[in-house]
Design a protein around this motif. Sequence first.
Motif, PDB file in Angstrom:
ATOM      1  N   THR A   1       0.836  -1.207   0.000  1.00  0.00           N
ATOM      2  CA  THR A   1       0.000   0.000   0.000  1.00  0.00           C
ATOM      3  C   THR A   1       0.865   1.249   0.000  1.00  0.00           C
ATOM      4  OG1 THR A   1      -1.739  -1.168   1.223  1.00  0.00           O
ATOM      5  CG2 THR A   1      -1.774   1.257   1.301  1.00  0.00           C
ATOM      6  N   THR A   2       0.554   2.203  -0.894  1.00  0.00           N
ATOM      7  CA  THR A   2       1.353   3.431  -0.983  1.00  0.00           C
ATOM      8  C   THR A   2       0.660   4.574  -0.235  1.00  0.00           C
ATOM      9  OG1 THR A   2       0.255   4.033  -3.075  1.00  0.00           O
ATOM     10  CG2 THR A   2       2.317   2.783  -3.202  1.00  0.00           C
ATOM     11  N   GLY A   3       1.394   5.671  -0.073  1.00  0.00           N
ATOM     12  CA  GLY A   3       0.825   6.851   0.594  1.00  0.00           C
ATOM     13  C   GLY A   3       0.796   6.736   2.094  1.00  0.00           C
TER      14      GLY A   3
ATOM     15  N   HIS B   1       0.069   6.389 -14.396  1.00  0.00           N
ATOM     16  CA  HIS B   1      -0.700   5.253 -13.892  1.00  0.00           C
ATOM     17  C   HIS B   1      -2.122   5.329 -14.397  1.00  0.00           C
ATOM     18  CE1 HIS B   1       2.704   4.972 -11.088  1.00  0.00           C
ATOM     19  NE2 HIS B   1       2.385   3.701 -11.015  1.00  0.00           N
ATOM     20  N   HIS B   2      -2.867   4.284 -14.157  1.00  0.00           N
ATOM     21  CA  HIS B   2      -4.273   4.153 -14.564  1.00  0.00           C
ATOM     22  C   HIS B   2      -5.140   5.242 -13.919  1.00  0.00           C
ATOM     23  CE1 HIS B   2      -4.860   2.340 -10.546  1.00  0.00           C
ATOM     24  NE2 HIS B   2      -3.697   1.810 -10.792  1.00  0.00           N
ATOM     25  N   ARG B   3      -6.250   5.480 -14.553  1.00  0.00           N
ATOM     26  CA  ARG B   3      -7.155   6.566 -14.140  1.00  0.00           C
ATOM     27  C   ARG B   3      -7.749   6.343 -12.748  1.00  0.00           C
ATOM     28  NH1 ARG B   3     -12.370   5.675 -18.060  1.00  0.00           N
ATOM     29  NH2 ARG B   3     -10.786   6.053 -19.654  1.00  0.00           N
ATOM     30  N   PHE B   4      -7.669   5.101 -12.220  1.00  0.00           N
ATOM     31  CA  PHE B   4      -8.316   4.799 -10.937  1.00  0.00           C
ATOM     32  C   PHE B   4      -7.408   5.046  -9.729  1.00  0.00           C
ATOM     33  CE2 PHE B   4     -11.514   3.028 -13.527  1.00  0.00           C
ATOM     34  CZ  PHE B   4     -10.901   2.230 -14.497  1.00  0.00           C
ATOM     35  N   LYS B   5      -6.134   5.333  -9.979  1.00  0.00           N
ATOM     36  CA  LYS B   5      -5.181   5.459  -8.887  1.00  0.00           C
ATOM     37  C   LYS B   5      -5.549   6.655  -8.014  1.00  0.00           C
ATOM     38  CE  LYS B   5      -0.220   5.613  -7.892  1.00  0.00           C
ATOM     39  NZ  LYS B   5      -0.368   4.581  -6.833  1.00  0.00           N
ATOM     40  N   LYS B   6      -5.586   6.427  -6.701  1.00  0.00           N
ATOM     41  CA  LYS B   6      -6.098   7.459  -5.796  1.00  0.00           C
ATOM     42  C   LYS B   6      -5.021   8.419  -5.295  1.00  0.00           C
ATOM     43  CE  LYS B   6     -10.013   4.593  -4.338  1.00  0.00           C
ATOM     44  NZ  LYS B   6      -9.705   3.496  -5.296  1.00  0.00           N
TER      45      LYS B   6
ATOM     46  N   SER C   1       3.091   8.913  -7.357  1.00  0.00           N
ATOM     47  CA  SER C   1       3.188   7.499  -6.968  1.00  0.00           C
ATOM     48  C   SER C   1       4.238   7.317  -5.882  1.00  0.00           C
ATOM     49  CB  SER C   1       3.572   6.660  -8.201  1.00  0.00           C
ATOM     50  OG  SER C   1       4.909   6.975  -8.597  1.00  0.00           O
ATOM     51  N   GLY C   2       4.066   6.241  -5.138  1.00  0.00           N
ATOM     52  CA  GLY C   2       5.069   5.908  -4.131  1.00  0.00           C
ATOM     53  C   GLY C   2       6.414   5.628  -4.771  1.00  0.00           C
ATOM     54  N   THR C   3       6.373   5.045  -5.965  1.00  0.00           N
ATOM     55  CA  THR C   3       7.620   4.728  -6.674  1.00  0.00           C
ATOM     56  C   THR C   3       8.371   6.003  -7.046  1.00  0.00           C
ATOM     57  OG1 THR C   3       6.581   2.753  -7.580  1.00  0.00           O
ATOM     58  CG2 THR C   3       8.600   3.511  -8.653  1.00  0.00           C
ATOM     59  N   ALA C   4       7.633   6.998  -7.537  1.00  0.00           N
ATOM     60  CA  ALA C   4       8.278   8.269  -7.888  1.00  0.00           C
ATOM     61  C   ALA C   4       8.935   8.889  -6.658  1.00  0.00           C
ATOM     62  CB  ALA C   4       7.246   9.228  -8.492  1.00  0.00           C
TER      63      ALA C   4
HETATM   64  O1  LIG Z   1      -1.327   0.722  -9.503  1.00  0.00           O
HETATM   65  C1  LIG Z   1      -0.800   1.438  -8.622  1.00  0.00           C
HETATM   66  O2  LIG Z   1      -1.431   2.219  -7.845  1.00  0.00           O
HETATM   67  C2  LIG Z   1       0.669   1.390  -8.470  1.00  0.00           C
HETATM   68  N1  LIG Z   1       1.203   2.092  -7.499  1.00  0.00           N
HETATM   69  C3  LIG Z   1       2.592   2.020  -7.146  1.00  0.00           C
HETATM   70  C4  LIG Z   1       3.057   3.390  -6.680  1.00  0.00           C
HETATM   71  O3  LIG Z   1       2.218   4.184  -6.189  1.00  0.00           O
HETATM   72  O4  LIG Z   1       4.260   3.612  -6.815  1.00  0.00           O
HETATM   73  C5  LIG Z   1       3.440   1.513  -8.282  1.00  0.00           C
HETATM   74  C6  LIG Z   1       2.859   0.341  -8.942  1.00  0.00           C
HETATM   75  C7  LIG Z   1       1.466   0.582  -9.420  1.00  0.00           C
END
Ligand SMILES: O=C(O)C1=N[C@H](C(=O)O)CCC1
Length: 212
Positions: free
Chosen positions: A72-74, A127-132, A136-139
């Motif tokens: 889980t990110t964030g 990322h996909h349109r659904f990402k909240k 991103s955590g990766t960035a």
């Molecule tokens: O689908 C996502 O949400 C992802 N989040 C990660 C992020 O926030 O870095 C990376 C992989 C896909």
Amino acid sequence: MKIGIVGYKGRMGKEIKDLFEEKNHEFVWGYDKDGEYFQETPQIIIDFSLPEVFEKTEDYVKKFNVPLIIGTTGLQDEQIEALKALAKDVPVVQSYNFSIGIQLFLKMVDFLKDKIDGWDIEIVETHHRFKKDKPSGTAKMIKESLDKDVPISSLRLGNVAGDHVLYMANLGEVLSISHRALSRRAFAEGVLKSAEFVTNKKNGYFTFTDVI
Ligand SMILES: O=C(O)C1=N[C@H](C(=O)O)CCC1
Ligand SMILES: NC(=O)c1ccc[n+]([C@@H]2O[C@H](COP(=O)([O-])OP(=O)(O)OC[C@H]3O[C@@H](n4cnc5c(N)ncnc54)[C@H](O)[C@@H]3O)[C@@H](O)[C@H]2O)c1
């Protein structure tokens, strides 16, 4: 192994469940918006939900006293600290990106970060349109690895699984490093590696870098 997934009805939860079952593991417990699914006590908990679910995950890990893999990110700093406290009693693997490719990306960043002083540097994540969450955590991990305060741009497009590009430029050239996840399976494969990694650990706080 008998697995439990927090967020099991989600995009990653379904991907993880499918991959683990393909490898003859068993999904026996889950927690999602509509509450708990209990077949039997899991041997490990995997969390791919949202930051607001974290305290619930923490409670279940303490209740079952099992390892935790969390993607889980964030997460807030306090939640990361709580993970480290949990890790005194059980093994915890935390990563904002469980793909092998991003681990290699970060190793490249570590190699070049002291060689680009004075260069223009920017990160773009898609990322996909659904990402909240955004960015991103990766960035954020790439920026932290660079140890430089660089801008991050975020695109939210279609069903993109996860693209990250690091651009570096001086007045004579441009260098870029890019990673594209072709599907969520790339992340699920890393989660499986992490679950296998913790089977012989009593406790400890680990990142995916430790796993590979
Ligand atoms: O689908 C996502 O949400 C992802 N989040 C990660 C992020 O926030 O870095 C990376 C992989 C896909
Ligand atoms: N670390 C990685 O490699 C990686 C890879 C992909 C996604 N992620 C992260 O994983 C998380 C989930 O991503 P996703 O695309 O599967 O999202 P998603 O929205 O498809 O899934 C989230 C799940 O959590 C559940 N949920 C939401 N609120 C809840 C609550 N209050 N109580 C219980 N359950 C709740 C949802 O019902 C859903 O099933 C995000 O933070 C994402 O950034 C990390």
